[in-house]
Scaffold this motif. Structure first.
Motif, mmCIF file in Angstrom:
data_model
loop_
_atom_site.group_PDB
_atom_site.id
_atom_site.type_symbol
_atom_site.label_atom_id
_atom_site.label_comp_id
_atom_site.label_asym_id
_atom_site.label_seq_id
_atom_site.Cartn_x
_atom_site.Cartn_y
_atom_site.Cartn_z
ATOM 1 N N VAL A 38 0.725 -1.103 0.054
ATOM 2 C CA VAL A 38 -0.105 0.036 -0.049
ATOM 3 C C VAL A 38 0.836 1.253 0.170
ATOM 4 O O VAL A 38 0.679 2.282 -0.686
ATOM 5 C CB VAL A 38 -0.960 0.073 1.105
ATOM 6 C CG1 VAL A 38 -1.760 1.274 1.342
ATOM 7 C CG2 VAL A 38 -1.947 -1.303 1.235
ATOM 8 N N PHE B 285 -4.442 1.840 -2.174
ATOM 9 C CA PHE B 285 -5.180 0.401 -1.691
ATOM 10 C C PHE B 285 -5.492 0.509 -0.241
ATOM 11 O O PHE B 285 -4.926 1.585 0.393
ATOM 12 C CB PHE B 285 -4.168 -0.696 -2.091
ATOM 13 C CG PHE B 285 -3.874 -0.753 -3.696
ATOM 14 C CD1 PHE B 285 -4.979 -1.581 -4.427
ATOM 15 C CD2 PHE B 285 -3.052 -0.302 -4.077
ATOM 16 C CE1 PHE B 285 -4.753 -1.713 -5.652
ATOM 17 C CE2 PHE B 285 -2.746 -0.241 -5.385
ATOM 18 C CZ PHE B 285 -3.618 -1.057 -6.125
ATOM 19 N N GLY C 256 -5.713 -1.115 -11.476
ATOM 20 C CA GLY C 256 -5.432 -1.298 -9.949
ATOM 21 C C GLY C 256 -4.754 -2.564 -9.919
ATOM 22 O O GLY C 256 -3.471 -2.755 -9.112
ATOM 23 N N ILE D 108 -8.197 -4.550 -1.482
ATOM 24 C CA ILE D 108 -8.626 -4.034 -2.943
ATOM 25 C C ILE D 108 -10.038 -3.837 -2.614
ATOM 26 O O ILE D 108 -10.735 -4.598 -2.472
ATOM 27 C CB ILE D 108 -8.087 -4.850 -3.850
ATOM 28 C CG1 ILE D 108 -6.619 -5.228 -3.934
ATOM 29 C CG2 ILE D 108 -8.568 -4.318 -5.179
ATOM 30 C CD1 ILE D 108 -6.414 -6.189 -4.901
ATOM 31 N N ALA E 61 -0.867 -2.965 -8.584
ATOM 32 C CA ALA E 61 -0.632 -4.014 -7.108
ATOM 33 C C ALA E 61 0.591 -4.940 -7.704
ATOM 34 O O ALA E 61 1.279 -5.133 -6.702
ATOM 35 C CB ALA E 61 -1.875 -4.757 -6.831
#
Length: 397
Positions: free
Chosen positions: A318, A329, A357, A343, A361
């Motif tokens: 994060v 996140f 996203g 998430i 990640a």
């Protein structure tokens, strides 16, 4: 200076459609005039439809979900009353703490984080309460800290099986307007949510659905309340007003948000959330990881807590996403701090947004030395999100 805004993937506040942001950003309006009444009524009626109630009514407060929790207990209970609640995540824990601070006796069913509301234990506790000391059962529909969805219909079934007259309060803050909710069918007496999740608005509205049983309980409830008094709000709202200055812009935004949701169609809204969540879970599996929720029936369609491998800290994912890629996140909370990263996949979200996203990640985890292959999760999600004639033809082969 930031010149553009990446989507956020936290469990709320969620991404705001531009027209909803503009709807909430409005000039000063006389909140005692007919224009305010004209926006309040459709907002309340739309929320009733989304809650799944014809018997109940909707109350709005300038607050967040925590204010809704407080309103639920302070309007219906008295000092020393007993409530039954399971603790299986940070938000069920915080609601329990709120009740204890209000002088309520909370009968707590300790439940491992990653599990949902313990149906059998709830039924047993209610069955054993021969004198009906328990006045309310509290349930968290969607435990945001762990990505766990509880079976609210089954909780109601346990209450009915025990033949217990307790009221039923449900925290639907991160589920309502994103996942199916059936207030009347589930016998919910107070349903609680907020403006900043499935309604895709800024934080600032606590939204409560209250049943006739909850209204009747107000007549004997002795916990103090002023700002959160259901009676004051019901009396004022009946005439199209507020007992004090309302957040006019948010209420106007809510009237537009409910129109959007109902125009899309609630079944379509729920299917969209399920599809996007399914793609996220496919990505997690491709990474060689699992959701923190213990079993698939508990998987939330609004937030997934990703259990990170031993030796890694989910908070680092994060932190790196924010500092290096300008994307948000959710960190792990309470007992799962460091063990997961979260998430969020609710509100204004599309398949393509979710793929962005997941790609970030992946980059963060690769940067941090996680044993993953770049592109693996994105490809797995793409296999869920793809559509069109070619995909249908391939599926038929």
């Amino acid at each position: 200076m930031r010149t553009s805004q990446n989507p956020v993937f936290i469990p709320g506040p969620t991404n705001m459609p531009e027209h909803l942001r503009k709807a909430a950003d409005m000039a000063t309006l006389d909140h005692r005039g007919p224009a305010f009444a004209g926006m309040l009524k459709p907002a309340l009626e739309g929320v009733k439809t989304i809650l799944g109630t014809t018997d109940g009514e909707v109350i709005l407060f300038p607050a967040t979900g925590t204010g809704g929790w407080e309103a639920a207990v302070s309007n219906t209970l008295s000092p020393g009353d007993t409530v039954l609640a399971a603790r299986f995540g940070m938000f069920s824990h915080r609601w329990i703490d709120l009740c204890q601070r209000h002088g309520l006796n909370v009968q707590i069913i300790e439940t491992p984080w990653g599990e949902g509301a313990p149906i059998a234990a709830i039924e047993e506790a209610l069955t054993n309460d021969k004198e009906h000391r328990i006045k309310a059962v509290l349930a968290t529909h969607n435990e945001t800290a762990t990505g766990v969805k509880s079976d609210i219909a089954a909780v109601r079934g346990a209450m009915d099986a025990a033949g217990h007259p307790a009221m039923f309060f449900v925290d639907g803050v991160s589920s309502i307007a994103s996942m199916p909710f059936h207030m009347d069918d589930w016998g919910v007496d107070v349903a609680i949510t907020g403006s900043q999740k499935g309604f895709m608005l800024p934080a600032g509205l606590a939204i409560c659905g209250i049943s006739p049983k909850a209204v009747a309980a107000m007549e004997t409830a002795k916990l103090p309340r002023t700002f959160f008094d259901f009676r004051d709000m019901r009396d004022s709202m009946a005439g199209g007003g507020f007992p004090y200055t309302p957040p006019v812009g948010l209420i106007h935004g809510l009237s537009v948000a409910v129109e959007d949701l109902l125009t899309e169609g609630l079944d379509n809204v729920y299917a969209r959330h399920t599809r996007i969540a399914t793609g996220v879970r496919a990505a997690i599996e491709a990474w060689g990881m699992t959701p923190y929720a213990k079993t698939p029936d508990l998987f939330s369609d609004t937030v997934t807590a990703v259990k990170v491998p031993d030796g890694f800290n989910g908070t680092d994912v994060v932190t790196r996403a924010a500092s290096e890629y300008d994307m948000a996140f959710g960190v792990g909370l309470g007992e799962v701090a460091g063990k997961v990263f979260r998430i969020g996949h609710l509100g204004q979200l599309t398949d393509a947004m979710m793929l962005s996203g997941l790609s970030v990640a992946e980059m963060c985890m690769a940067d941090l030395g996680y044993p993953i292959e770049l592109g693996s999760g994105v490809a797995a999600a793409q296999s869920v999100y793809r559509h069109g004639d070619n995909v249908l033809a391939l599926a038929a082969e």
